[in-house]
Structures are given as structure tokens and as C-alpha cells.
Motif scaffolding. Structure first.
Motif, PDB file in Angstrom:
ATOM      1  N   ALA A 197       0.833  -1.205   0.000  1.00 46.00           N
ATOM      2  CA  ALA A 197       0.000   0.000   0.000  1.00 46.00           C
ATOM      3  C   ALA A 197       0.867   1.253   0.000  1.00 46.00           C
ATOM      4  O   ALA A 197       0.569   2.228  -0.699  1.00 46.00           O
ATOM      5  N   GLN A 198       1.941   1.211   0.773  1.00 44.79           N
ATOM      6  CA  GLN A 198       2.851   2.365   0.812  1.00 44.79           C
ATOM      7  C   GLN A 198       3.489   2.583  -0.557  1.00 44.79           C
ATOM      8  O   GLN A 198       3.582   3.717  -1.040  1.00 44.79           O
ATOM      9  N   ARG A 199       3.919   1.512  -1.212  1.00 44.79           N
ATOM     10  CA  ARG A 199       4.552   1.637  -2.528  1.00 44.79           C
ATOM     11  C   ARG A 199       3.549   2.122  -3.569  1.00 44.79           C
ATOM     12  O   ARG A 199       3.885   2.934  -4.434  1.00 44.79           O
ATOM     13  N   GLU A 200       2.298   1.642  -3.504  1.00 42.46           N
ATOM     14  CA  GLU A 200       1.282   2.107  -4.443  1.00 42.46           C
ATOM     15  C   GLU A 200       1.029   3.599  -4.257  1.00 42.46           C
ATOM     16  O   GLU A 200       0.831   4.331  -5.225  1.00 42.46           O
ATOM     17  N   GLU A 201       1.036   4.035  -3.002  1.00 41.93           N
ATOM     18  CA  GLU A 201       0.853   5.463  -2.734  1.00 41.93           C
ATOM     19  C   GLU A 201       2.020   6.275  -3.296  1.00 41.93           C
ATOM     20  O   GLU A 201       1.813   7.328  -3.911  1.00 41.93           O
ATOM     21  N   GLU A 202       3.246   5.779  -3.131  1.00 45.06           N
ATOM     22  CA  GLU A 202       4.419   6.474  -3.681  1.00 45.06           C
ATOM     23  C   GLU A 202       4.336   6.548  -5.200  1.00 45.06           C
ATOM     24  O   GLU A 202       4.620   7.596  -5.792  1.00 45.06           O
ATOM     25  N   LEU A 203       3.951   5.439  -5.831  1.00 41.56           N
ATOM     26  CA  LEU A 203       3.838   5.436  -7.289  1.00 41.56           C
ATOM     27  C   LEU A 203       2.714   6.353  -7.752  1.00 41.56           C
ATOM     28  O   LEU A 203       2.843   7.038  -8.776  1.00 41.56           O
ATOM     29  N   GLY A 204       1.610   6.378  -7.017  1.00 39.89           N
ATOM     30  CA  GLY A 204       0.503   7.264  -7.368  1.00 39.89           C
ATOM     31  C   GLY A 204       0.916   8.718  -7.287  1.00 39.89           C
ATOM     32  O   GLY A 204       0.539   9.533  -8.142  1.00 39.89           O
ATOM     33  N   GLU A 205       1.683   9.067  -6.256  1.00 43.92           N
ATOM     34  CA  GLU A 205       2.164  10.449  -6.142  1.00 43.92           C
ATOM     35  C   GLU A 205       3.129  10.776  -7.267  1.00 43.92           C
ATOM     36  O   GLU A 205       3.086  11.856  -7.855  1.00 43.92           O
ATOM     37  N   ALA A 206       4.004   9.829  -7.601  1.00 42.15           N
ATOM     38  CA  ALA A 206       4.989  10.075  -8.658  1.00 42.15           C
ATOM     39  C   ALA A 206       4.314  10.230 -10.018  1.00 42.15           C
ATOM     40  O   ALA A 206       4.739  11.041 -10.843  1.00 42.15           O
ATOM     41  N   GLY A 241       1.045  11.040 -10.393  1.00 40.19           N
ATOM     42  CA  GLY A 241      -0.049  12.002 -10.316  1.00 40.19           C
ATOM     43  C   GLY A 241      -1.424  11.379 -10.466  1.00 40.19           C
ATOM     44  O   GLY A 241      -2.340  12.024 -10.962  1.00 40.19           O
ATOM     45  N   ILE A 242      -1.569  10.172 -10.067  1.00 35.47           N
ATOM     46  CA  ILE A 242      -2.869   9.498 -10.200  1.00 35.47           C
ATOM     47  C   ILE A 242      -3.423   9.085  -8.841  1.00 35.47           C
ATOM     48  O   ILE A 242      -4.149   8.112  -8.729  1.00 35.47           O
TER      49      ILE A 242
END
Length: 120
Positions: free
Chosen positions: A65-74, A76-77
Motif C-alpha cells: 500500500a505504501q509503494r502504491e501510494e508512492e507510485l501514485g504520487e509520482a 499524479g494518479i
């Protein structure tokens, strides 16, 4: 005389202690008790493994979940998509139903006898 009595009672106590200790150990080494202790140790090992696996799965889920959040921020989704409002359909009467009576709502019983299997 007192010395002899003291050492005699000390020897008796040591003998009783050693005898009970040996008898307990012999009872522990019977096949039934060995099987029970092996089964208990296997159950405990299974519980330990299960607890570690559950902990590992929770750690993986948290890190995912933390990695998905980081990727989403990177990318912009991160914003959740807005879903359309659910549609509400008005109740529609089935005019082909034998229960339908003109100008009213459904009736539970009607004069028309209807058997689904007549047409077959």
C-alpha cells in the motif's frame, strides 16, 4: 549418635529424592507420553509458523500500500475517480402479467389461472 542419625536421614532423603526423580523421568519416556509431547511440540511449531506467516503477510500488504501510494504520487494518479450517481429506476408494471389489473397495482391473487408450464 547425633551424627549418625543426621547422616542416615540425609541419605534416606537423598535416596527418596533420587527415586522420585528417576520414576518421573521413566514416566516421561513411555511411548504414550513421547507421542503426546511430540504432538504438542508440532502444534506449537505450527502456531509459531502461522503467526509468522500472518505477520509477514501483513507487512507485505502494508509495504504494498505504501509503494502504491508512492507510485501514485509520482505519476499524479492518487486522486480517487469520481463515480456517477447511482441510477434509480421507477417501478414498472408488467402489463403482460396475468396478475395485472387495468388501472391498479399488482394484486396477489387474480381470477386468471396461469400455469407457467402450460405452454411447454
Amino acid at each position: 549418635m547425633f551424627r549418625r542419625t543426621f547422616w542416615f536421614s540425609t541419605g534416606v532423603a537423598a535416596g527418596v529424592w533420587a527415586t522420585t526423580k528417576v520414576n518421573r523421568k521413566l514416566k516421561q519416556l513411555t511411548p504414550e507420553n513421547l507421542a503426546v509431547s511430540a504432538a504438542n511440540k508440532a502444534i506449537e511449531a505450527g502456531h509459531r509458523i502461522k503467526d509468522r506467516a500472518v505477520g509477514f503477510a501483513l507487512d507485505v500488504r502494508d509495504n504494498m500500500a505504501q509503494r502504491e501510494e508512492e507510485l501514485g504520487e509520482a505519476l499524479g494518479i492518487n486522486a480517487a475517480p469520481e463515480l456517477p450517481a447511482p441510477r434509480r429506476y421507477p417501478a414498472i408494471e408488467n402489463r403482460n402479467s396475468p396478475k395485472y389489473v387495468e388501472g391498479s397495482t399488482y394484486q396477489t391473487y387474480s381470477n386468471n389461472s396461469y400455469n407457467r408450464n402450460e405452454d411447454h
